[in-house]
Write an enzyme that holds these catalytic residues in place. Sequence first.
Site, PDB file in Angstrom:
ATOM      1  N   ASP A  73      43.855  40.657  39.811  1.00  0.00           N
ATOM      2  CA  ASP A  73      43.048  40.009  40.846  1.00  0.00           C
ATOM      3  C   ASP A  73      43.216  40.630  42.224  1.00  0.00           C
ATOM      4  O   ASP A  73      42.294  40.594  43.032  1.00  0.00           O
ATOM      5  CB  ASP A  73      43.329  38.501  40.895  1.00  0.00           C
ATOM      6  CG  ASP A  73      44.806  38.154  40.950  1.00  0.00           C
ATOM      7  OD1 ASP A  73      45.631  39.071  41.051  1.00  0.00           O
ATOM      8  OD2 ASP A  73      45.127  36.952  40.891  1.00  0.00           O
ATOM      9  N   ASP A 449      55.051  34.119  45.182  1.00  0.00           N
ATOM     10  CA  ASP A 449      55.135  33.604  43.810  1.00  0.00           C
ATOM     11  C   ASP A 449      56.442  33.874  43.085  1.00  0.00           C
ATOM     12  O   ASP A 449      56.804  33.117  42.197  1.00  0.00           O
ATOM     13  CB  ASP A 449      53.982  34.132  42.949  1.00  0.00           C
ATOM     14  CG  ASP A 449      52.625  33.796  43.505  1.00  0.00           C
ATOM     15  OD1 ASP A 449      52.440  32.654  43.938  1.00  0.00           O
ATOM     16  OD2 ASP A 449      51.760  34.673  43.525  1.00  0.00           O
TER      17      ASP A 449
END
Length: 732
Positions: A73, A449
Amino acid sequence: MRTFPLSRRAVLAGTAAATAVAALPTVQGRAQAAVPAAGGAYRWRNVVQGGTGFVTGVLFHPSVRGLAYTRTDIGGAYRWDDRTDRWIPLTDHLGWDDWNLLGVEAMAVDPAHPNRLYLALGAYTQSWAGNGAVLRSEDRGATWQRTDLTVKLGANEDGRGCGERLLVDPRDSDTLWLGTRHDGLLKSTDRGATWKAVRFPAAPSATGQGVTLLVAAGRSVYAGWGDSDGTSANLYRTADGTTWEAVPGQPAGTAAKVPVRAAYDRHTRELYVTYANAPGPNGQSDGSVHKLRTTTGKWTEVTPVKPGGATSDGGTDSFGYGGVAVDARRPGTVVVSTNNRWSLVDTLYRTTDGGRTWTSLKDKAVLDVSETPYLKWGADKPKFGWWIQAVGLDPFDSEHIVHGTGATLYGTRDLKRWAPQIRGLEEASVRQLISPPAGEAHLISGSGDIGVMYHERLTASPSRGMASNPVFGTATGLALAAAKPSYVVRAGWGDHGNGAWSTDGGKTWAPFKTQPDVAKSAPGPIATNADGSALLWSFGAGNPAYRSADNGGTWSEVASFPEGAVPVADPVDPARFYAFDTTTGTLFASTDSGRTFIARATGLNSGDTEFQLAVAPGRSGDLWLSLKGNGLYRSTDGGAGFTKVGSCRASYTLGFGKAAEGASYPAVYLVGATESITAVHRSDDEAKTWTRINDDRHQWGWIGTAITGDPRVHGRVYIATNGRGVQYGEPV
């Protein structure tokens, strides 16, 4: 763990208003010359972490054994090298101005021409993002031709794990189709050089999904539509390449609202479609799987397990369906994935009888994550997957299956033993970098993350995985005591505390015994002074900073600290801290170990929120202030006054490394511009002159977050990228 790599701007996935479609606009192609060969001054490699981002698509070439591609992405596209068992990055040549193109919306191969590869690029459809582009290659991505589009694509928005929105027409290799989110369906008849909008039965809406998939079934092309209300058609087809119609008899209802992916079994002439009530990867709570016999038009539901059942803990087993792949060698053999199944954990279901019966591959899977230990997420056992929307089945090996997750790509060769098939693919969105002057590790990194990693080796994923006690999702701060480098502190988003300290250089950690109340909802950057006796923690605009003198045992508010500023410690004098207030363009300084701050230099680019303040190692009060397009400024008196550095036109991030032989000042590393191009530079003469050290093949999009040299190795530099992990370069 929900992995969602962020861009340098706030992620606004799915919130853009619909864009009106112009009447059959023509998008003219702009040819881009083949990317120049590397200059050879530096060798560039990834610091190995092992994936760490959302793999959104996997595509095996149907005609060539061992040839596959994957997309991400925000981290570009890759080609699998079967000889070395590694992924080869294909889009690192995209530079600063093209940062938005590191998001790959879709990819396509030509079954009849194995060397041809096409990529549709564009991460965001928001007004602040640039338009998309199509890259086309005749040599499997070694070199490219480029066409800029007049529409935007959304590779890092909701629906980014849906099917390939780019397709080579099965009737004609010169014809390509491209589905967009807000601008309908585009068509090219010259192998992607130019594009025109075509008439399509469905009209775009504000949801931002549009065409979710394109797939060939025989000589027909099918298109999924993600903006249906659940009752109107969401699957269309064309048999002649001109006229599109809704597929008759297609499933309806919440469980079949959004067609996520589709795959065609050429032996049985059946099209398998996975559905969900939302595009994903988040937000799905219902879904189904259906197959269409294309010769008769008959639909059959073949859902392995229907969502909505009860779980053992009294919850609800809610999820959607995501990936789907058919076995090119065995008729009726299909693999599908669940998605967003947090209670019972996502799985792959496999059928060998066309969907009459299914087996969960997770149930007997043996996971080996020894090569990427962070996948244990601080626990004892890794998960089989989450955010599974990319599934690939090798057309030459029926037991070779791969599936993407929010952080890696798992693969199996026997349907039982699974391990990350991720070598070479690095997608971390890196936020902080430290290269300690001593100790085992040459690098400690903080990322979105995946928190903080201690890199005892640059060529292998950290053996300790993510820093634990506590485990963070996204790291927000990382600092060491310059005169006591064994002392390191970190901050970030976590469920069991938001700050920790280490006395062994970052190998092991202890959580702060207490923390300010605001830390849980707004953890921010953190700093420690030169000897580690004081901590300063900032929490964003509207919140005061806090200070601790006992390793986070107690905290006191620092009322005079500029709200939202980033604290920076002097590397020599433990009494000194600095902070730059972007709202007023004022440099603040403390001479009492962070208890109070006073304003010093003023009028420095007031109102710009993106800047970086750095202090030269081993020198008290030697400050460098990067002010983006306004240039680079330096103070040698602790921030009382600043002078603009004339050799630098723009400065985004700056760091220091070991001095060159015979030099008295540390090497200075810069992401910025000395003339027109934004690039990576090194200066060995205190910023009087600069040498560009990256090249046109190694640019990695937007790299303005962090850079640091190695204090033990002259010339070695580490760069934080937004989607390509940590890059490190060394002179050759």
